[in-house]
Design a protein around this motif. Structure first.
Motif, PDB file in Angstrom:
ATOM      1  N   THR A 142      10.413  -9.502  -3.290  1.00 15.03           N
ATOM      2  CA  THR A 142       9.187  -8.804  -3.683  1.00 15.03           C
ATOM      3  C   THR A 142       8.323  -8.602  -2.451  1.00 15.03           C
ATOM      4  O   THR A 142       8.045  -9.550  -1.711  1.00 15.03           O
ATOM      5  CB  THR A 142       8.404  -9.616  -4.733  1.00 15.03           C
ATOM      6  N   VAL A 143       7.901  -7.364  -2.228  1.00 15.84           N
ATOM      7  CA  VAL A 143       7.084  -7.039  -1.062  1.00 15.84           C
ATOM      8  C   VAL A 143       5.790  -6.366  -1.520  1.00 15.84           C
ATOM      9  O   VAL A 143       5.729  -5.755  -2.595  1.00 15.84           O
ATOM     10  CB  VAL A 143       7.835  -6.126  -0.062  1.00 15.84           C
ATOM     11  N   LYS A 144       4.777  -6.475  -0.661  1.00 16.13           N
ATOM     12  CA  LYS A 144       3.469  -5.864  -0.942  1.00 16.13           C
ATOM     13  C   LYS A 144       3.045  -5.046   0.263  1.00 16.13           C
ATOM     14  O   LYS A 144       3.077  -5.538   1.400  1.00 16.13           O
ATOM     15  CB  LYS A 144       2.436  -6.953  -1.247  1.00 16.13           C
ATOM     16  N   ASN A 145       2.624  -3.814   0.053  1.00 14.44           N
ATOM     17  CA  ASN A 145       2.209  -2.970   1.164  1.00 14.44           C
ATOM     18  C   ASN A 145       0.708  -3.100   1.419  1.00 14.44           C
ATOM     19  O   ASN A 145       0.004  -3.852   0.738  1.00 14.44           O
ATOM     20  CB  ASN A 145       2.629  -1.515   0.946  1.00 14.44           C
ATOM     21  N   LYS A 146       0.189  -2.344   2.395  1.00 13.28           N
ATOM     22  CA  LYS A 146      -1.213  -2.477   2.807  1.00 13.28           C
ATOM     23  C   LYS A 146      -2.186  -2.071   1.709  1.00 13.28           C
ATOM     24  O   LYS A 146      -3.354  -2.461   1.726  1.00 13.28           O
ATOM     25  CB  LYS A 146      -1.466  -1.638   4.058  1.00 13.28           C
ATOM     26  N   ASP A 147      -1.711  -1.287   0.732  1.00 10.03           N
ATOM     27  CA  ASP A 147      -2.568  -0.870  -0.379  1.00 10.03           C
ATOM     28  C   ASP A 147      -2.507  -1.835  -1.556  1.00 10.03           C
ATOM     29  O   ASP A 147      -3.104  -1.571  -2.605  1.00 10.03           O
ATOM     30  CB  ASP A 147      -2.161   0.536  -0.842  1.00 10.03           C
ATOM     31  N   GLY A 148      -1.752  -2.938  -1.382  1.00  7.69           N
ATOM     32  CA  GLY A 148      -1.649  -3.923  -2.448  1.00  7.69           C
ATOM     33  C   GLY A 148      -0.600  -3.617  -3.492  1.00  7.69           C
ATOM     34  O   GLY A 148      -0.460  -4.342  -4.481  1.00  7.69           O
ATOM     35  N   GLU A 149       0.183  -2.558  -3.243  1.00  5.36           N
ATOM     36  CA  GLU A 149       1.234  -2.190  -4.196  1.00  5.36           C
ATOM     37  C   GLU A 149       2.479  -3.041  -3.945  1.00  5.36           C
ATOM     38  O   GLU A 149       2.853  -3.281  -2.798  1.00  5.36           O
ATOM     39  CB  GLU A 149       1.578  -0.704  -4.043  1.00  5.36           C
ATOM     40  N   THR A 150       3.123  -3.463  -5.029  1.00  2.53           N
ATOM     41  CA  THR A 150       4.310  -4.318  -4.910  1.00  2.53           C
ATOM     42  C   THR A 150       5.550  -3.569  -5.397  1.00  2.53           C
ATOM     43  O   THR A 150       5.464  -2.635  -6.200  1.00  2.53           O
ATOM     44  CB  THR A 150       4.159  -5.617  -5.717  1.00  2.53           C
TER      45      THR A 150
END
Length: 414
Positions: A142-150
């Motif tokens: 599970t990863v999360k990007n800079k916008d908080g989207e997973t």
């Protein structure tokens, strides 16, 4: 939550991750790289050793790096008062590259990452791993990007090249203390306005202040130079009573008779960075469906610049073994990966320990020099620590100590 499916997920876009992903892409593997930070970014590890050149060449990354005009590193100089020891990588035992680079890592790593992207590899910056689950060798990360989207990334194998981020060691409880004594470093870059012309200005040097304390000087081709102090953590902490890294590094520079004139009054290009108790280790280097490379596994000490060499060695080795496994071959990860990597780590660990005992320094500065001994030590410093034809590799645990003791006995008799 969105899902992606790949053959191999590489965590981290530093040299290890770029080497492993490039090799896999070259062999038609669907590989994805996730990197927590945004490039370019500041990172330590600016002095390379020749062994890394084998990996960049094999991964197809060498041409892009060579175009950048980084300062060539042909060897290294060690200073102790009036004593000087210079190693020339072209005068070493065995085969291997005779040179490498000394580099500002922000530019170097960004060049690598952009070349990875140019090769068609999916590399996502500012994407953080926040969880992972394994089902046999298959995994869901599970990863999360800079916008908080997973999102979920489904992979058949994971290579953790996350460096000091140490993603899988943290998530899987694999961290353990280093066997080495606690040491720390403070470093910064300066505009090298007092740099001399010729070799003196560009030669990478290590100035020994005390047996366990040394100053590094790493000149870059852009006119800047990296200056850092390394020593026992207690010593480094005492350089500034209030933890002011600039004050601490200025004090360290003032202790160097050789470099105080060159760097004593120059401004730091950024607030000096403090790397405290930098050595680290792990309980194991691999598991079902994953392998750890570089600083995500072991980091020893900056004294012989071995960090990137172990990172790229691990990245390339893990990529080759993962490729074989994905092609249906049974891989003995213990023998072919863990035992192999740890052999090299053990060799360099001996050299680091014997540096700080002073025994290796006895060999470096002994006069008259023994050319045969020097060639064999030079091969180790170049990173060729798996060549067991070299007795300074094969007998690393005894040869330095024994020779140092002989030198000390000679001095006593004289």
């Amino acid at each position: 939550m969105s899902k992606e499916f790949v053959d191999v997920l590489v965590i981290g876009a530093g040299p290890s991750g770029c080497v492993s992903s490039s090799y896999l892409k070259k062999n038609n593997i669907n590989v994805k790289v996730v990197e927590k930070t945004k490039f370019p970014r500041l990172v330590v590890g600016e002095s390379l050793i020749p062994r890394v050149m084998d990996h960049f060449d094999e991964a197809g990354l060498f041409p892009a790096l060579d175009k950048m005009g980084f300062e060539k590193k042909l060897g290294a100089r060690f200073l102790r008062g009036d004593e000087v020891c210079i190693f020339d990588f072209s005068d070493k035992f065995g085969e291997g590259w005779d040179w490498t680079w000394q580099v500002p890592r922000a530019d170097f790593d960004n060049t690598l990452a952009q070349e990875v992207i140019n090769k068609g590899i999916d590399l996502e910056f500012e994407t953080e791993v926040i969880g992972i689950e394994f089902n046999g060798t298959d995994s869901i990360t599970t990863v999360k990007n800079k916008d908080g989207e997973t999102k979920e990334i489904h992979a058949k194998f994971v290579i953790d090249s996350s460096g000091y981020g140490r993603v899988l060691p943290r998530l899987l409880d694999l961290e353990k203390p280093s066997k080495l004594s606690p040491h720390s470093a403070i470093f910064a870059h300066v505009e090298d306005i007092n740099r001399e012309e010729g070799t003196e200005g560009t030669l990478i040097s290590f100035d020994i202040i005390e047996t366990e304390v040394w100053l590094w000087v790493i000149p870059f081709s852009n006119g800047n130079t990296s200056v850092g102090i390394v020593g026992p953590t207690e010593y480094i902490d005492k350089l500034s009573e209030n933890g002011d890294t600039a004050e601490a590094l200025r004090k360290a520079i003032s202790l160097s008779d050789y470099y105080v004139k060159r760097f004593g009054n120059v401004d730091f290009l950024f607030e000096p960075k403090h790397l405290k108790d930098y050595s680290c280790s792990v309980k194991k280097l691999f598991g079902d469906g994953f392998a750890l490379t570089g600083n995500a596994s072991e980091f020893l000490d900056p004294v012989f610049s071995s960090g990137m060499a172990f990172a790229t060695e691990g990245g390339m080795t893990a990529a080759k073994l993962a490729l074989r496994q994905l092609n249906g071959e049974k891989v003995d990860w213990q023998t072919e990966f863990a035992d192999y990597i740890l052999y090299g780590v053990d060799v360099f660990t001996t050299y680091v320990k014997e540096w700080y005992t002073g025994n290796l320094q006895e060999l470096f500065f002994h006069q008259p020099e023994n050319p045969d001994v020097k060639k064999k030590i030079c091969a180790v410093l170049a990173g060729y620590v798996w060549n067991k034809d070299n007795p300074f590799v094969k007998k690393h645990d005894t040869v330095i100590k024994n020779l140092a003791n002989l030198i000390k006995m000679e001095k006593q008799q004289q």
